[in-house]
Design a protein around this motif. Sequence first.
Motif, mmCIF file in Angstrom:
data_model
loop_
_atom_site.group_PDB
_atom_site.id
_atom_site.type_symbol
_atom_site.label_atom_id
_atom_site.label_comp_id
_atom_site.label_asym_id
_atom_site.label_seq_id
_atom_site.Cartn_x
_atom_site.Cartn_y
_atom_site.Cartn_z
ATOM 1 N N UNK A 27 0.822 -1.214 0.000
ATOM 2 C CA UNK A 27 0.000 0.000 0.000
ATOM 3 C C UNK A 27 0.855 1.262 0.000
ATOM 4 N N UNK A 28 2.047 1.231 0.610
ATOM 5 C CA UNK A 28 2.956 2.375 0.504
ATOM 6 C C UNK A 28 3.359 2.587 -0.952
ATOM 7 N N UNK A 29 3.591 1.478 -1.655
ATOM 8 C CA UNK A 29 3.890 1.556 -3.088
ATOM 9 C C UNK A 29 2.699 2.145 -3.851
ATOM 10 N N UNK A 30 1.482 1.721 -3.480
ATOM 11 C CA UNK A 30 0.280 2.221 -4.162
ATOM 12 C C UNK A 30 0.118 3.720 -3.995
ATOM 13 N N UNK A 31 0.451 4.241 -2.809
ATOM 14 C CA UNK A 31 0.267 5.671 -2.539
ATOM 15 C C UNK A 31 1.142 6.545 -3.431
ATOM 16 N N UNK A 41 -6.112 10.517 5.842
ATOM 17 C CA UNK A 41 -5.432 10.336 4.558
ATOM 18 C C UNK A 41 -5.711 11.525 3.642
ATOM 19 N N UNK A 42 -6.989 11.957 3.606
ATOM 20 C CA UNK A 42 -7.350 13.099 2.765
ATOM 21 C C UNK A 42 -6.601 14.353 3.202
ATOM 22 N N UNK A 43 -6.501 14.571 4.523
ATOM 23 C CA UNK A 43 -5.767 15.739 5.026
ATOM 24 C C UNK A 43 -4.272 15.592 4.743
ATOM 25 N N UNK A 83 1.742 12.544 -1.367
ATOM 26 C CA UNK A 83 1.828 11.076 -1.398
ATOM 27 C C UNK A 83 2.903 10.501 -0.475
ATOM 28 N N UNK A 84 4.103 11.115 -0.380
ATOM 29 C CA UNK A 84 5.114 10.534 0.519
ATOM 30 C C UNK A 84 4.638 10.427 1.967
ATOM 31 N N UNK A 85 3.869 11.429 2.441
ATOM 32 C CA UNK A 85 3.360 11.369 3.811
ATOM 33 C C UNK A 85 2.364 10.225 3.967
ATOM 34 N N UNK A 86 1.501 10.028 2.970
ATOM 35 C CA UNK A 86 0.539 8.928 3.015
ATOM 36 C C UNK A 86 1.268 7.584 3.032
#
Length: 423
Positions: free
Chosen positions: A307-311, A371-373, A380-383
């Motif tokens: 999921x980190x890759x997906x973000x 996630x939206x915030x 994206x890196x923070x997500x």
Amino acid sequence: MATNHPPVGAPRPARPRTAPSTRTVITALIGGTLLLKAAGFCWDFLGYYIADGAGHGTTAAGAALTLFGIGWCAGQAASGALTDRLGQRTALTLLMSLSATACFALAITQSLPALLVVSLFLGFTMESQRPAVSATINDHITSEAGRTRAQGWVYWSMNVGIALCGGLGGYLAHHYGYRLLFVANGIACIVFALIARRVLAPRVPTAARPPSITYRQVMADASLRWITVAAVGAMVCAYGLVSVLPLVMTQDNLPPTSYGTAMIANTVAVLVLSPPLMRFLIGRDDQMRYPLAPILAVGSLILGAGMAFAALQHTTLGYSIAAILIVPGEIFYSVAIGAYVSKAAPPGATGRYQAVLSAATAAASLPPLGIALALDLGGRPLVATMLALSALTAAAACRPLARTLRTPAAPAPAAPSLDKEKA
């Protein structure tokens, strides 16, 4: 001459109904779970509908998904208690009827305040079948190994159903709109209620039931507390498929069909990888090859990495690859949780044990607003960092979980039925 035929118009004696076999009951519930998840469009497309279909934007969608998660947490506690008190048949019929009502309400709602209320109600009723299904498995299958395998198939059907829902729903939403999907979801809930009425037996008499166990007594089990922490961390990543992906794909201006493509890729991977990975984790004798805590830790790390890759992706191909990468993690998680429920839950408390773990899954649906915030504040890196930290937290919780599973539980004076052998 005498005849054995009854007089014309006389009522025929009713034939006693034969109870369905264990295989029939379990197969029906697994099939019903697959149907329910494959038609779970309200959950999968709630964020897309509010952000894009109703035109309220990404932040509003994140708020609605967070309210959905709050309702989900409360609903799991209620469904677990109802299952243990009323029986699986009554609980499933009641809860699936309420879930159908929530789906139909979503189909006719458009204003943001009303959508937020419906999202809360939808979360309260969605996934309410899980405690009853787990309790039925524990009641009908006597061997721990058989329970583990059946629980694994339930989670497999859920994974396949969720992926099918995203794939099919993405294309249907693009051509026919969202409301048709929500009505179909409501109909699937009604069908599941009818299946439960058909295959499940009524509640047994009070004298034949195990003693009642409260949530306070259930949470005295240290292993349940630690596996709940691990489940929250892992499922924040796993349910990123239906919470994070719609938010980041909407930001990329990708249509619902792109989301459908990613979910189809996930479905194909689940179908291909489930048999060999199940054989890898569960031996020919139906025994676990490895302790469940390491399996859960590895699955959590795979989910976090995927999921980190997906973000960090921006294309349909990138999201589809990410959806494939998390599949081994989904399977490892499913097997570990199924093994735990089949081993740890004492008689009369299976519904509450499953409800606690389902509530952990529900808690994992709370981050969409964050996630939206995060997308607005750090991009994206923070997500991706948030998702990776969640997976690391889950893996870390597996160490004390392993210790509690190796240590026999001390007898609980207030709940003697919780005395059980720990593996």
